[in-house]
Design a protein around this motif. Structure first.
Motif, PDB file in Angstrom:
ATOM      1  N   ASP A  13      -6.863  -2.170  -5.733  1.00  0.00           N
ATOM      2  CA  ASP A  13      -7.341  -0.830  -5.170  1.00  0.00           C
ATOM      3  C   ASP A  13      -8.066  -0.041  -6.566  1.00  0.00           C
TER       4      ASP A  13
ATOM      5  N   ASP B 265      -3.098  -7.142  -3.694  1.00  0.00           N
ATOM      6  CA  ASP B 265      -3.936  -6.111  -3.491  1.00  0.00           C
ATOM      7  C   ASP B 265      -4.544  -5.499  -4.752  1.00  0.00           C
TER       8      ASP B 265
ATOM      9  N   SER C  57      -7.375  -6.463   0.105  1.00  0.00           N
ATOM     10  CA  SER C  57      -6.331  -7.389  -0.030  1.00  0.00           C
ATOM     11  C   SER C  57      -6.785  -8.612   0.265  1.00  0.00           C
TER      12      SER C  57
ATOM     13  N   THR D 256       0.992  -1.297   0.164  1.00  0.00           N
ATOM     14  CA  THR D 256      -0.008  -0.114  -0.001  1.00  0.00           C
ATOM     15  C   THR D 256       0.799   1.352   0.065  1.00  0.00           C
TER      16      THR D 256
END
Lengths: 492, 492
Positions: free
Chosen positions: B145, B143, B364, B100
């Motif tokens: 996003d 992940d 995640s 992140t």
């Protein structure tokens, strides 16, 4: 993550003291891969991995760091290029420098005596980066190796077949694969009068022939390495030879070279190798080249290197490196070299407590160089898509977000790659522009009239051709759309 | 690699001084992935990546290490778990702790204001390893996003749809997804009389409700964190609530909670979210659960966590960790938790020199835990194949190596995954055993009679069914074989 700490940091950034200058960058010699680069990288990986799998290979992975002692003493003077981790208590660790030493450690540790495996992973070298030329401190290696005691030259021939297949499929332009054998080189050095202890250093001088003129190579042999001029001239005669099975046959009868048992063993195997390469129908690209020496010390038999015949005006010619005998696959390759490898029968035994040998032959694909070439090609040719979306679900009027969401989910559930804009009321033009920018080939356009009529309109973004299909029921909408799209996509 | 050095090392190993004890192992808390584990890993990755691509996501990659200062001050007291590199001159570097922070650094550095990306890569934490329970120092994060300024809850709903799709496709058993919102939590704390400065610490106590009884949680709030018993009891009432859109609607009219503007904003968005989830037809698995708090401090809106309803007798229950607010996706998840995420609208702005905000929402996937479950399932069910080889080219008599090599190459050229044993004259039994051991479904058996008759014999290894097909010419051999095999494979 502590938000409070971030705020603190933020305050420092905007603060008046000016002491904290926060630099937004990646570490020296490293880079991010953006989506376009990743798309190219994925395409290259897919081609290579498909080939490895076609040949029945398994894959393994090892940790990015090893015990420092596992790497100690493996890379000669290049050990200074190894990244060490800070001693924070516990074991001393280093980032892996290549994939071969971890592979040998893996085989010895697990007592594996035969395996055909590939390993694609990043390795780390604190080298002087030349990023515009594609030389990084963090870079990929892509290794394929066959370990095991087998009949001579069969796995060796398969490695060459693999290089041939990969370079053909990647469509990098014409190439050829040079082949030689360390035993032939050593035999040649012996009969030319090179003292035993100078074999390796003379070998690494010969290795420079693809970047230096013979005169300069000879000079280095004679003036720097103390070889007699006569010996150097004799070597010069041999290393100018190129051919195929015929050359191996001829050299087997060479009055001088045939006196070396080692050379004869190498030449006999070379003939055998070529007979297999003929069965594989790849001799058109393979050259038995006595000037090929390869950098690494650990080779014990056949060695090879694939070279692109004409490089594109590459911004990434591998520089003539001075890494000497240990530069490795990504380092000390010649201009245009895109793959290399050979047989190393002694390496695994070095790791085994009882010194049990596991013969190995392998090839390393120069994948960073291939990325560079592919990226460059992508620059001049078509746009690289970074997503695989097949259809954008769009609306022509306001207040159709729910309809868009419902249809998009139906498409996802049907395995179709679909997107919608995350806006309640996006303009149709904006939606079409998104398709054009990202290369989405189809757009499903929802409008109130269409919904009332129970039809769905699909447009081919490039040709602007439209198809309207009636659907008897809600349930059928998806199937109809799907068929329509498939039809249109097939006729693009 | 210096062969001489290796020999030296070897001598040390076998030496008499006994000082050098060379340990063949991987670094503490790390492991090699063997071919079987890699096959499982690849299958899981394929499912997940297919889903991300179906949703139109791009991918990026970042270096394994970052400037130390990029990570500094991001992980609170867990900063001690960061691996630093040794200072060998130049920049101070650390191994990435999660994906992140590098993502936020990437967005700020490249001034990217919207992107939908996934990133699957290894991260590093000097944590106490519990490898039998699947907790490593080197482990994958996975992940997805969505960054960008969009209309409320549309990308958030897509993240939940993605979790739903992935967990369904991986077939891990029944699951549910808890949803909450930080604004609802904060509003709740406010109306229950929690002082502002205690929001985060009380929040992290609430986060323990999935591992601790309410009585113990209450005790911690009152005795350790100094909350009044009355406030704790009021919190206790709220955090026992679970429901769907109806609960959000009801709480919007709750006399106490509705006094908080923050809570109302969160509840309104929660209603909106559920309306989208209804369109996506995934509300059967989603629960609005006021006890969900999530560890990380940086969430600003909706948060969620997917939990397996009944874990297999897993050898890898994630232990109740004490990492507190910063344990991250792989760490502080509850038993059975396999995915988590939420909205974090402030993080990227922390990296931007001008503080420009980029709203983000992401998820995640707890991929290490999923690996463990899949590995465990593979133990009890069928044999996992580590290669994809479709056919072994075998011979029934001696002296057919050339024929085997030729046919194998033809199959490779036709895109068929084929192998042969690297022996001149392997026994037929050995060849058949190889098929059985590695799961190769078909064997093409060459014999002198078959070659004379111009036929090829293909055997289904499992059923022992054989097909002999005549071929008019050498050239046709391959095509015939191919068709035969396809037919047989389809009828397996």
């Amino acid at each position: 993550m502590s938000f409070a700490k971030l705020l603190e940091l933020k305050a420092q950034l905007g603060g008046d003291d000016g002491k904290q200058t926060f630099v937004l960058k990646t570490a020296k010699g490293t880079r991010d891969y953006n989506p376009k680069q990743m798309a190219i990288r994925e395409k290259v990986f897919n081609t290579i991995v498909s080939c490895f799998k076609r040949h029945g290979a398994e894959t393994i992975d090892t940790p990015v760091f090893e015990l420092k002692e596992t790497l100690t003493g493996k890379y000669g003077e290049d050990s200074k290029l190894i990244y060490d981790l800070k001693d924070q208590g516990g074991e001393l660790l280093s980032l892996r420098y290549d994939l071969t030493v971890p592979f040998a450690r893996y085989l010895a540790m697990n007592k594996i005596t035969n395996i055909k495996r590939y390993h694609i992973a990043k390795v780390y070298r604190r080298d002087n980066p030349a990023m515009t030329r594609g030389r990084y401190r963090e870079f990929y290696q892509c290794d394929f190796d066959i370990a095991g005691q087998y009949d001579p030259m069969i796995p060796d021939a398969e490695c060459l077949k693999i290089v041939y297949e990969i370079l053909s499929e990647l469509d990098l332009g014409d190439f050829h694969i040079k082949v030689n054998d360390r035993r032939i080189l050593d035999g040649m050095f012996a009969v030319c009068g090179v003292p035993d202890e100078k074999f390796r250093t003379i070998c690494s001088t010969v290795d420079k022939l693809d970047k230096m003129l013979w005169e300069d190579v000879k000079n280095e042999m004679v003036k720097e390495k103390g070889l007699t001029e006569e010996a150097a001239d004799q070597i010069g005669e041999y290393v100018s030879m190129q051919g195929g099975m015929d050359l191996a046959e001829r050299l087997l009868h060479d009055p001088k070279l045939s006196q070396s048992k080692q050379a004869c063993a190498g030449l006999t195997d070379m003939k055998q190798l070529f007979s297999y390469l003929q069965l594989f129908q790849i001799t058109d690209k393979v050259v038995f080249d006595l000037s090929l020496a390869r950098g690494l010390d650990y080779y014990t038999g056949v060695i090879y290197e694939a070279v692109l015949c004409q490089t594109l005006q590459a911004p990434t010619p591998a520089p003539a490196e001075q890494n000497g005998a240990v530069s490795g696959e990504e380092g000390g390759v010649s201009v245009g070299s895109v793959a290399g490898g050979g047989r190393y029968d002694g390496l695994v035994g070095m790791f085994d407590p009882k010194g049990r040998k596991v013969p190995c032959v392998g090839v390393s694909i120069g994948i960073e160089r291939i990325f560079s070439i592919m990226e460059q090609k992508a620059e001049v040719t078509e746009k690289v898509r970074t997503t695989e979306t097949q259809v954008l679900v769009a609306s022509a009027q306001k207040n159709l977000l729910e309809e868009r969401l419902r249809l998009t989910a139906e498409l996802w559930n049907a395995g179709i790659k679909a997107e919608l804009l995350y806006k309640k009321n996006p303009k149709l033009l904006t939606q079409l522009q998104h398709c054009e920018e990202t290369g989405i080939p189809l757009v499903a356009i929802l409008g109130e009239q269409e919904l009332k009529d129970g039809v769905v309109k699909v447009r081919n973004v490039a040709t602007r051709e439209e198809v309207r299909k009636a659907s008897q029921s809600k349930h059928e909408l998806n199937i109809t759309l799907l068929k329509t799209m498939c039809f249109m996509m097939l006729h693009e």
